[in-house]
Scaffold this active site. Structure first.
Site, PDB file in Angstrom:
ATOM      1  N   GLY A   7       0.604  -1.140  -0.165  1.00  0.00           N
ATOM      2  CA  GLY A   7       0.005  -0.015   0.273  1.00  0.00           C
ATOM      3  C   GLY A   7       1.110   0.880  -0.581  1.00  0.00           C
ATOM      4  CG  LEU A   8       3.575   1.731  -2.313  1.00  0.00           C
ATOM      5  CD1 LEU A   8       4.531   1.568  -3.436  1.00  0.00           C
ATOM      6  CD2 LEU A   8       4.714   2.228  -1.079  1.00  0.00           C
ATOM      7  NE  ARG A  10      -4.306  10.484   1.472  1.00  0.00           N
ATOM      8  CZ  ARG A  10      -5.423  11.148   2.507  1.00  0.00           C
ATOM      9  NH1 ARG A  10      -5.710  13.061   2.173  1.00  0.00           N
ATOM     10  NH2 ARG A  10      -6.541  11.216   2.179  1.00  0.00           N
ATOM     11  CG  MET A  11      -1.685   7.063   5.861  1.00  0.00           C
ATOM     12  SD  MET A  11      -0.333   8.471   7.878  1.00  0.00           S
ATOM     13  CE  MET A  11      -0.905   7.408   8.491  1.00  0.00           C
ATOM     14  N   GLY A  12       0.626   5.518   3.445  1.00  0.00           N
ATOM     15  CA  GLY A  12       1.777   3.859   3.424  1.00  0.00           C
ATOM     16  C   GLY A  12       3.185   4.515   2.593  1.00  0.00           C
ATOM     17  CB  SER A 121      -1.432   9.285  15.970  1.00  0.00           C
ATOM     18  OG  SER A 121      -2.131  10.449  15.411  1.00  0.00           O
ATOM     19  N   GLY A 123      -0.688  10.940   9.896  1.00  0.00           N
ATOM     20  CA  GLY A 123      -1.991  11.536   9.007  1.00  0.00           C
ATOM     21  C   GLY A 123      -0.880  11.779   7.717  1.00  0.00           C
ATOM     22  CE  LYS A 189      -4.518   6.246  15.074  1.00  0.00           C
ATOM     23  NZ  LYS A 189      -5.412   6.792  14.480  1.00  0.00           N
ATOM     24  CG  HIS A 192      -5.530   8.660  19.031  1.00  0.00           C
ATOM     25  ND1 HIS A 192      -6.288   8.554  17.601  1.00  0.00           N
ATOM     26  CD2 HIS A 192      -4.264   9.487  19.391  1.00  0.00           C
ATOM     27  CE1 HIS A 192      -5.157   9.968  17.601  1.00  0.00           C
ATOM     28  NE2 HIS A 192      -4.053  10.161  18.327  1.00  0.00           N
ATOM     29  CD  GLU A 196      -8.556  12.631  15.196  1.00  0.00           C
ATOM     30  OE1 GLU A 196      -9.077  12.199  13.958  1.00  0.00           O
ATOM     31  OE2 GLU A 196      -7.098  12.342  15.146  1.00  0.00           O
TER      32      GLU A 196
END
Length: 326
Positions: A7-8, A10-12, A121, A123, A189, A192, A196
């Site tokens: 998984g590439l 935004r996060m990965g 966490s 982003g 999480k 968390h 949030e």
């Protein structure tokens, strides 16, 4: 240390980049050719099939899954398990439901494939700031992966040490924490994210009250024309309600004081619902967190049937007429 990233997005992709910058050897896999090409051009090894991905990893393999929670994660974990060997490790760094972690751990145990859940966490800012990591699984496996967590986490940075922690050991001050056995990382999480929701709702409601301080329904000498961008900015400086969420809110208001570029429709990605569910199962009151979740549901509707029922009752018992919307 070598690690595979499935998984590439935004996060990965950003996590892979941070690891590459930290000296780790990254093998990336994604269905999007552009993501594979990008990670290959930045020092990683890009692969376009899971078979090639597995072959590029040395035993004992470590595959970090960074895809949407639910069916996508389930499919990837299943597909990886078919190709992996005893001693290999699957890390789920998405926002999976903690009970799914426990089930997957039990599913993989007969194959002697380790399973680690990591609540992540940070982003889109994580590449620069680092990621706060909440980790569950077998302690010895987690400790073996410490070089990965150390690179992804923000480290102590410029945050002053909490008074009273001088004699305490552990990794919490580094920005990553072993929380317990399978599911514990995603459970922490989940809460968390529930918190949030509540924090965001409190800011939103407070700023809405400030915005409407000039309402015609108020007495003239009690009306105030307030600058919301300036208020959020001054709150950033020395106030007890200062936070990163407030920083981002102030930034958005500086860019567009009316926020007219947003519709106000607010999604929820599941963790808020699971937090409320956990509160019910534990018998713990969670008034604020529950209300903030329901507020997100409400944001996706115009006027609900329930509101029409309320209006009808008010008209019938008191002759109250709905205000004109014109």
């Amino acid at each position: 240390m070598q690690l595979g990233m499935v998984g590439l997005g935004r996060m990965g992709a950003n996590m892979a980049r941070r690891l590459i910058k930290g000296g780790h050897e990254i093998v990336g896999y994604a269905t999007d050719p552009a993501g594979v090409k990008a990670i290959g051009s930045e020092g990683g090894t890009g692969t376009t099939t899971l078979d090639d991905f597995i072959q590029a990893l040395r035993s004992p393999r470590v595959a970090w899954v960074m895809v949407p929670a639910g069916a996508a994660t389930e499919q990837v974990v299943t597909d990886l398990a078919k190709r992996m060997s005893p001693g290999d490790t699957i890390v789920d760094g998405g926002n999976s439901f903690y009970k799914d972690d426990v089930r997957r751990m039990k599913m993989l145990r007969p194959q002697r494939i380790h399973y680690v859940d990591v609540g992540t966490s940070g982003g889109v800012w994580g590449l620069e700031r680092g990621y706060c990591l909440m980790i569950g699984g077998e302690r010895d496996v987690v400790e073996r992966l410490a070089p990965i967590f150390q690179t992804l986490a923000p480290g102590t940075g410029s945050i002053p040490r909490t008074p009273g922690r001088e004699a305490m050991s552990g990794t919490a001050e580094q920005g990553y924490l072993y929380c317990g056995p399978s599911g514990a990382g995603h459970f922490v999480k989940m809460i968390h994210n529930g918190i949030e929701y509540g924090l965001m709702q409190a800011y939103a409601e407070g700023l809405d009250i400030l915005k409407n301080a000039s309402a015609k329904a108020l007495e003239p000498d009690l009306r105030y024309e307030l600058s919301i961008p300036d208020i959020t900015e001054v709150w950033r400086r020395g106030s007890v309600v200062s936070s990163w969420l407030l920083d981002l809110t102030a930034q958005a208001l500086a860019e567009n004081p009316t926020l007219s570029n947003y519709t106000g429709v607010v999604a929820d990605s599941g963790e808020g619902r699971w937090t409320v569910q956990a509160a019910v199962e534990e018998g713990v009151p969670a008034d604020v967190l529950s209300a903030s979740l329901y507020a997100r549901f409400r944001s996706r509707q115009d006027h609900t049937f329930a509101e029409r029922v309320l209006s009808a009752m008010r008209q019938k018992f008191g002759g109250h007429v709905e205000p004109s919307t014109g």
